[in-house]
Motif scaffolding. Structure first.
Motif, short mmCIF file in Angstrom:
data_model
loop_
_atom_site.label_atom_id
_atom_site.label_comp_id
_atom_site.label_asym_id
_atom_site.label_seq_id
_atom_site.Cartn_x
_atom_site.Cartn_y
_atom_site.Cartn_z
N GLU A 165 105.69 -86.85 -9.64
CA GLU A 165 105.62 -85.40 -9.10
C GLU A 165 104.46 -84.85 -8.51
OE1 GLU A 165 108.90 -83.40 -9.31
OE2 GLU A 165 109.39 -85.38 -8.96
N TYR A 203 103.77 -71.17 -14.33
CA TYR A 203 104.46 -72.36 -15.02
C TYR A 203 103.69 -73.02 -16.04
CZ TYR A 203 106.81 -76.79 -15.16
OH TYR A 203 107.85 -77.88 -15.36
N TYR A 214 108.50 -83.71 -21.40
CA TYR A 214 108.15 -82.45 -20.16
C TYR A 214 106.56 -82.37 -20.24
CZ TYR A 214 109.60 -78.32 -17.90
OH TYR A 214 109.96 -77.62 -16.78
N LYS A 225 117.05 -75.58 -22.77
CA LYS A 225 116.24 -76.23 -21.59
C LYS A 225 116.89 -77.66 -21.47
CE LYS A 225 113.23 -76.76 -18.44
NZ LYS A 225 113.69 -76.39 -17.16
N HIS A 254 115.75 -80.40 -20.15
CA HIS A 254 114.91 -81.50 -20.61
C HIS A 254 114.72 -81.77 -22.07
CE1 HIS A 254 114.17 -80.18 -16.58
NE2 HIS A 254 113.65 -81.52 -16.21
N TYR A 297 105.14 -82.50 -16.39
CA TYR A 297 105.39 -81.41 -15.52
C TYR A 297 103.96 -80.60 -15.83
CZ TYR A 297 110.11 -82.71 -14.67
OH TYR A 297 111.23 -83.27 -14.52
O1 X8Z Z 1 113.36 -81.14 -13.55
C1 X8Z Z 1 112.60 -80.82 -12.65
C2 X8Z Z 1 113.24 -81.37 -11.29
C3 X8Z Z 1 113.43 -82.84 -11.58
S1 X8Z Z 1 111.99 -83.72 -11.55
C4 X8Z Z 1 114.68 -80.85 -10.94
N1 X8Z Z 1 111.71 -79.84 -12.66
C5 X8Z Z 1 111.07 -79.45 -13.69
C6 X8Z Z 1 112.30 -78.18 -14.36
O2 X8Z Z 1 113.18 -77.98 -13.59
O3 X8Z Z 1 111.93 -77.60 -15.57
C7 X8Z Z 1 111.00 -79.51 -11.56
C8 X8Z Z 1 110.19 -78.37 -11.92
C9 X8Z Z 1 109.92 -78.59 -13.29
#
Ligand code: X8Z
Ligand code: ZN
Length: 696
Positions: free
Chosen positions: A454, A501, A562, A553, A555, A565
């Motif tokens: 990413e 973020y 997480y 959430k 994830h 990110y």
């Molecule tokens: O999960 C994602 C992408 C796939 S890697 C859609 N993101 C995180 C989120 O949505 O929390 C991109 C930004 C952070």
């Protein structure tokens, strides 16, 4: 010490001794010292794993680009086969004593097979945890809510409501919400009496609910969707999540880790990982607090002090996003210079007759202009670059590696907008990464650590969503507005996305690791405690342990770590600055464009080619030409420096930069009274943490 505390200690002791026994068992298993045999195993593994990966990926591709029951079943079958393969390979790999394998690359591969897997669990539990995760994802994906302000049975009104998105494609009309308040008190039992098969209570997170949070400025409507989505997710998953924690911990302990958080962190290969993270967080916190303070004042101007306290935290539903993680949708409320434009080249793209295909060709040319690889013919033949009319598909943009060194694809329902143009470059960066590390063994065809993919993709987009670049490619031409004002507006948009973020991306896994480490009691209250401490946000209404807000959430419930990110966002700026230096760009960082720089292309290729065969610290050393081997937020802070200076001036009369919390804030989520010693204990912890915050 309360009984719960005693039993907790007993459970911990028991877990420790069980772990010790299992870990011994695991160590005993790793007794094969024949290095030649281990290397032969790895050669076979590479061939079989690539084949297995191809089959699973293809079945997943077929499903997401053509959602049918048949394709879903085929995919589940392939996933089940893959699980069997994973278990078998794990047992074989775990039998080798990796320390006896002198070849570093082979040793690294053996460790990779063993360390991230849950295959140490007995088969029934291995299947159970996978089943639980699948179920949680299904619940999440099925979450739907009724439109705001309507009695659920009055379908006619629902469809005509100005709050109801007219079509999934049509932009949400914020002005209609401003001028009309059709709030009606909900009927008895609302929304619980809503029939399951109702065809009008069908608002999903994406796009309807997200759109309301992004565009509505009616506080009661924001409260409603914020709350309703949580009602339809968390509580339905809480029990499953608790069992998931138990099983994930068992798997981790059986693999030799102290808990599942410890196992997740292992892929970062950093013994002082948690301390490094905290250090980074502390370095970016002052910038975040400046942004936070300015945004809070603007929110007070919009919603009043009754909703937002002048020195307090911000209620989470006002920031334009379900999780308060990305604030870019409230740009209209916080724009530094409303008389200057916000950069958006969408209309220019339309005027020039852009198509999705042309956008991808342009993205490909970005990389070839730097001397990097073109996308192969299979990419153009196989990708899905626009939404097909005749079948149902999942539209989230993604880049795919089919593990056969030939087939790479992108799935994106591209529309001709600037946002999608940036997204095409982002997804093409993933493809470029795949192409660059294609010659590595299967286990190394990945980022150097989970943050890299990413970070690399976003670093490139910093050069694309960029005034200079958009000018160079003939999409932007500002002759009328003050460049300083245009720049400040641009940096504010970026800050709302990236700086806002960071505390969110930091706290998610802090919470998750604390659950793995300390247990599942008071999970919701601990979630909000961390949200308050790191993000400065509070829930808009009372939360209890019957709620399970982390479950809102994806994830969290889908078992995706997480912290990548958080690190990815920091690394993205660090990498961008290095590419800019390689390209010889000496001006403001936010104005650097590496398009057409062969030197930047060479550096990017050098970073990508090793994939995961080298450690992140080795790659960062290469990236910084030997200056450091650590991820650092200095570039991010430098990028936003002009905005930070502007924010400091705006905030000069503020009594408090950041937030202070009071009993009312904490009362919104503190564990309920009546739970005896446990509640008192938690309350003391909460007050202590509040005091710690105030005095730090
Ligand atoms: O999960 C994602 C992408 C796939 S890697 C859609 N993101 C995180 C989120 O949505 O929390 C991109 C930004 C952070
Ligand atoms: Zn991506």
């Amino acid at each position: 010490m309360g009984t719960s505390k005693v039993s907790f200690v007993i459970v911990q002791l028991f877990a420790f001794f069980t772990w010790h026994a299992i870990a011994q068992e695991y160590v005993r298993m790793a007794s094969n010292t024949n290095a030649a045999e281990a290397m032969q195993f790895l050669r076979e593994y590479d061939r079989e794993a690539s084949g297995m990966c191809y089959r699973v990926t293809m079945s997943q591709w077929r499903f997401v680009t053509n959602i049918t029951e048949y394709n879903r079943r085929r995919m589940l079958e392939e996933l089940a086969l893959n699980s069997k393969f994973e278990r078998l390979s794990w047992r074989k790999a775990a039998a080798y004593d990796a320390t006896r394998v002198s070849d570093v690359q082979s040793r690294r591969q053996l460790v990779k097979i063993v360390q991230g897997s849950r295959a140490a669990l007995p088969e029934d539990k291995f299947n159970e945890i996978q089943q639980i995760i699948t179920e949680m994802k299904e619940i999440y994906n099925a979450a739907k809510i009724c439109p705001y302000g309507q009695k659920p049975y009055d379908s006619h009104l629902q469809r005509d409501s100005p709050f109801y998105p007219q079509s999934r494609q049509e932009p949400y009309d914020q002005t209609r919400s401003h001028t009309q308040d059709i709030y009606q008190p909900f009927g008895p039992g609302f929304p619980h009496e809503t029939p399951e098969n109702s065809n009008y209570c069908d608002m999903q997170l994406d796009p309807e609910i997200s759109r309301i949070l992004a565009h509505s400025r009616i506080e009661s409507e924001l409260v409603y969707v914020w709350k309703s989505f949580r009602e339809q997710t968390g509580p339905k998953m809480k029990n499953r999540f608790m069992r998931y924690v138990q099983l994930a911990n068992q798997a981790a302990v059986s693999t030799g880790y102290s808990d599942a958080g410890d196992q997740m962190r292992a892929s970062y290969e950093d013994p002082s990982f948690r301390a490094s993270l905290e250090e980074i967080y502390n370095q970016v916190a002052p910038l975040y607090k400046q942004l936070f303070t300015y945004v809070r004042r603007k929110l007070i101007q919009r919603y009043g002090e009754r909703v937002v306290r002048p020195d307090g935290p911000i209620p989470a539903h006002l920031l334009g996003n379900m999780w308060a993680q990305n604030w870019k949708s409230i740009m209209d409320l916080v724009m530094p210079f409303p008389q200057a434009p916000n950069i958006d080249v969408t209309s220019e793209m339309l005027r020039q007759g852009f198509t999705p295909l042309r956008m991808f060709q342009m993205a490909e040319e970005f990389y070839t202009s730097m001397g990097m690889k073109p996308a192969p013919p299979e990419f153009w033949r196989g990708s899905m670059l626009a939404r097909p009319a005749e079948r149902s598909v999942q539209c989230t943009a993604s880049a795919w590696d089919f593990c056969n060194r030939i087939d790479y694809r992108i799935k994106q329902c591209t529309e001709v907008t600037m946002q999608d143009l940036v997204s095409t470059h982002h997804e093409m960066a993933h493809i470029q990464y795949y192409l660059q590390y294609a010659e590595q063994p299967q286990l190394f065809r990945d980022g150097a650590n989970p943050a890299f993919h990413e970070a690399v993709a976003n670093a490139v987009t910093l050069s694309v969503y960029n005034i200079q670049h958009l000018q160079r490619v003939g999409l932007y031409n500002n002759r009328t507005h003050d460049p300083y004002q245009v720049s400040m507006n641009f940096l504010m948009t970026m800050a709302l996305e990236k700086v806002a973020y960071l505390p969110f991306a930091f706290m998610v896994d802090q919470w998750r690791w604390s659950v793995f480490e300390d247990g599942v009691q008071n999970m919701n209250s601990r979630w909000w405690q961390m949200k308050l401490r790191f993000q400065g946000v509070i829930p808009p209404m009372q939360r209890t342990e019957a709620d399970f807000d982390p479950g809102s959430k994806y994830h969290v419930i889908s078992d995706q770590e997480y912290i990548k990110y958080f690190l990815g966002t920091v690394l993205e700026f660090q990498l961008y600055e290095q590419l800019c230096q390689a390209a010889g760009q000496a001006g403001h960082l936010h104005e650097c464009d590496v398009y057409r720089s062969r030197d930047a292309g060479r550096l990017l290729s050098e970073i990508m080619q090793p994939g995961a065969s080298k450690t992140a610290s080795e790659i960062i050393r290469t990236m910084t030409r030997g200056r450091t081997n650590r991820i650092s937020p200095e570039s991010l802070v430098r990028y936003f420096r002009p905005l930070e200076l502007w924010l400091r001036v705006q905030n000069r009369d503020e009594p408090l930069i950041g937030w202070s919390s009071n009993y009312q804030d904490i009362g919104l989520f503190a564990p309920q009274r009546g739970h005896g010693i446990k509640a008192t204990y938690s309350m003391v912890l909460l007050v202590l943490s509040m005091m710690q915050f105030l005095f730090l």
